[in-house]
Design a protein around this motif. Structure first.
Motif, PDB file in Angstrom:
ATOM      1  N   THR A 134       0.793  -1.268   0.072  1.00 38.44           N
ATOM      2  CA  THR A 134       0.092  -0.082  -0.143  1.00 38.44           C
ATOM      3  C   THR A 134       1.065   1.369  -0.087  1.00 38.44           C
ATOM      4  OG1 THR A 134      -1.456  -1.246   1.270  1.00 38.44           O
ATOM      5  CG2 THR A 134      -1.922   1.230   1.096  1.00 38.44           C
ATOM      6  N   THR A 135       0.553   2.164  -0.699  1.00 43.85           N
ATOM      7  CA  THR A 135       1.219   3.461  -0.930  1.00 43.85           C
ATOM      8  C   THR A 135       1.335   4.290   0.284  1.00 43.85           C
ATOM      9  OG1 THR A 135       0.529   3.746  -3.238  1.00 43.85           O
ATOM     10  CG2 THR A 135       1.470   5.575  -2.232  1.00 43.85           C
ATOM     11  N   GLN A 136       2.496   4.919   0.710  1.00 41.84           N
ATOM     12  CA  GLN A 136       2.406   5.394   2.162  1.00 41.84           C
ATOM     13  C   GLN A 136       1.682   6.695   1.913  1.00 41.84           C
ATOM     14  OE1 GLN A 136       3.681   4.216   4.841  1.00 41.84           O
ATOM     15  NE2 GLN A 136       4.662   6.059   6.086  1.00 41.84           N
ATOM     16  N   PRO A 137       0.767   7.011   2.924  1.00 43.70           N
ATOM     17  CA  PRO A 137       0.203   8.261   2.929  1.00 43.70           C
ATOM     18  C   PRO A 137       1.030   9.461   3.065  1.00 43.70           C
ATOM     19  CG  PRO A 137      -0.849   6.773   4.660  1.00 43.70           C
ATOM     20  CD  PRO A 137       0.485   6.276   4.043  1.00 43.70           C
ATOM     21  N   PRO A 138       0.790  10.460   2.007  1.00 44.76           N
ATOM     22  CA  PRO A 138       1.433  11.731   2.072  1.00 44.76           C
ATOM     23  C   PRO A 138       1.621  12.454   3.272  1.00 44.76           C
ATOM     24  CG  PRO A 138       0.030  11.380  -0.133  1.00 44.76           C
ATOM     25  CD  PRO A 138      -0.343  10.357   0.964  1.00 44.76           C
ATOM     26  N   TRP A 139       0.438  12.430   4.151  1.00 49.37           N
ATOM     27  CA  TRP A 139       0.493  13.188   5.478  1.00 49.37           C
ATOM     28  C   TRP A 139       1.543  12.614   6.195  1.00 49.37           C
ATOM     29  CZ3 TRP A 139      -0.821  11.039   9.909  1.00 49.37           C
ATOM     30  CH2 TRP A 139      -1.806   9.727   9.760  1.00 49.37           C
ATOM     31  N   LEU A 140       1.774  11.386   6.196  1.00 49.03           N
ATOM     32  CA  LEU A 140       2.671  10.885   7.335  1.00 49.03           C
ATOM     33  C   LEU A 140       4.142  11.230   7.009  1.00 49.03           C
ATOM     34  CD1 LEU A 140       1.330   6.744   7.837  1.00 49.03           C
ATOM     35  CD2 LEU A 140       1.871   9.022   9.442  1.00 49.03           C
ATOM     36  N   ILE A 141       4.320  11.019   5.313  1.00 54.97           N
ATOM     37  CA  ILE A 141       5.705  11.646   4.895  1.00 54.97           C
ATOM     38  C   ILE A 141       5.889  13.013   5.139  1.00 54.97           C
ATOM     39  CG2 ILE A 141       6.957  11.735   2.673  1.00 54.97           C
ATOM     40  CD1 ILE A 141       5.575   9.479   1.316  1.00 54.97           C
ATOM     41  N   ARG A 142       4.952  13.801   4.923  1.00 63.37           N
ATOM     42  CA  ARG A 142       5.028  15.268   5.207  1.00 63.37           C
ATOM     43  C   ARG A 142       5.474  15.366   6.574  1.00 63.37           C
ATOM     44  NH1 ARG A 142       1.069  16.574   2.339  1.00 63.37           N
ATOM     45  NH2 ARG A 142      -0.501  16.769   4.011  1.00 63.37           N
ATOM     46  N   GLY A 143       4.608  14.671   7.604  1.00 59.62           N
ATOM     47  CA  GLY A 143       4.881  15.088   9.029  1.00 59.62           C
ATOM     48  C   GLY A 143       6.223  14.476   9.280  1.00 59.62           C
ATOM     49  N   PHE A 144       6.798  13.404   8.926  1.00 58.45           N
ATOM     50  CA  PHE A 144       8.086  13.001   9.373  1.00 58.45           C
ATOM     51  C   PHE A 144       9.328  14.061   8.773  1.00 58.45           C
ATOM     52  CE2 PHE A 144      11.834   9.868   8.542  1.00 58.45           C
ATOM     53  CZ  PHE A 144      12.377  10.234   9.964  1.00 58.45           C
ATOM     54  N   LYS A 145       8.802  14.627   7.420  1.00 58.39           N
ATOM     55  CA  LYS A 145       9.962  15.327   6.818  1.00 58.39           C
ATOM     56  C   LYS A 145       9.716  16.870   7.623  1.00 58.39           C
ATOM     57  CE  LYS A 145       9.652  15.332   2.597  1.00 58.39           C
ATOM     58  NZ  LYS A 145       9.319  15.578   0.773  1.00 58.39           N
ATOM     59  N   GLU A 146       8.722  17.085   7.931  1.00 59.14           N
ATOM     60  CA  GLU A 146       8.689  18.301   8.853  1.00 59.14           C
ATOM     61  C   GLU A 146       9.443  18.511  10.116  1.00 59.14           C
ATOM     62  OE1 GLU A 146       4.433  19.459   8.915  1.00 59.14           O
ATOM     63  OE2 GLU A 146       4.459  20.005   7.033  1.00 59.14           O
ATOM     64  N   ALA A 147       9.293  17.279  10.871  1.00 61.32           N
ATOM     65  CA  ALA A 147       9.911  16.676  12.167  1.00 61.32           C
ATOM     66  C   ALA A 147      11.334  16.961  11.711  1.00 61.32           C
ATOM     67  CB  ALA A 147       9.398  15.573  12.578  1.00 61.32           C
ATOM     68  N   VAL A 148      11.927  16.273  10.782  1.00 58.76           N
ATOM     69  CA  VAL A 148      13.337  16.361  10.440  1.00 58.76           C
ATOM     70  C   VAL A 148      13.962  17.636  10.251  1.00 58.76           C
ATOM     71  CG1 VAL A 148      15.303  15.424   8.944  1.00 58.76           C
ATOM     72  CG2 VAL A 148      13.349  13.902   9.679  1.00 58.76           C
TER      73      VAL A 148
END
Length: 233
Positions: free
Chosen positions: A17-31
């Motif tokens: 299943t494709t990773q939800p964009p909001w999860l990717i965006r959240g981790f990216k913003e945290a980094v």
């Protein structure tokens, strides 16, 4: 460093299943908010697999190493640096003011090629001079000759290492087979990589992939403009 159980890009996952964009965006913003930089990874790109024996297993990159810019400055590891490099890029980027993105990139490319040629010429000249000095001071019975020979040998070793690291960084190959120095190999790899390099897509701030040239130019221009503005500050 370790298993973060999250991904910074849709490319960090293959299959399933494709990773939800909001999860990717959240981790990216945290980094980004933590002032961390994702260190490049060598070898196979995925660190976790589900259904290994399946025809299309799910593979993800969950393990990674993050570091601050200060840490990278302290431990550059095989990173070739020249103090004048930042000046060359900055001058080329700002040469035409509000010129289109492709013009700015063209200016940077041309000026960096000139800088690289000058640097390679410097390597060649220094290597020749140090070897000649070693040949001229081979008299081991003369203390002055011995000292000059040792100094020239140390300088030669240093410049050979710098030349090697220059080609290693250009080739994006960060290892030496059996510890051997092979500058010609890295030179060939850099040339091959330059011939096949191309950009097919870019990701905007929302994590959406843009494939058309106009959209990619806008994303890249915004990124580099912000980068140089931060450098001015």
């Amino acid at each position: 460093m370790g298993d973060f159980n999250d991904m910074l890009s849709a490319d960090d996952k293959r299959g399933g299943t494709t990773q939800p964009p909001w999860l990717i965006r959240g981790f990216k913003e945290a980094v980004q908010d933590s002032g961390l930089i994702d260190l490049p990874m060598e070898g196979y790109p995925f660190t976790w697999t589900k259904g290994r024996r399946a025809l299309n297993p799910t593979e993800e990159r969950l393990d990674r190493a993050l570091a601050t810019q200060r840490w990278l400055d302290e431990f550059p590891y095989f990173k070739f640096k020249e103090q004048e490099l930042n000046h060359v890029v900055s001058e080329a980027w700002n040469k035409e003011g509000h010129a289109p993105l492709l013009s700015k990139i063209k200016n940077c490319t041309e000026d960096l090629e000139v800088w690289g040629a000058r640097l390679r010429s410097r390597f060649t000249r220094s290597i020749r001079e140090y070897r000649e000095e070693m040949e001229q001071n081979q008299d081991s019975s003369n203390d002055l000759c011995v000292r000059k020979y040792q100094e020239a040998r140390e300088k030669l070793s240093k410049v050979l290492k710098q030349e090697e690291e220059y080609w290693k960084q250009r080739s994006k190959i960060h290892w030496l087979r059996d510890g051997d120095s092979n500058t010609k190999f890295f030179h060939a790899m850099a040339s091959a990589r330059r011939r096949r390099n191309h950009i097919t897509k870019l990701s905007n701030n929302d994590g959406d992939l843009v494939h058309d040239q106009s959209g990619m130019c806008n994303i890249a221009k915004e990124y580099f403009d912000n980068l140089f503005q931060q450098g001015d500050k």
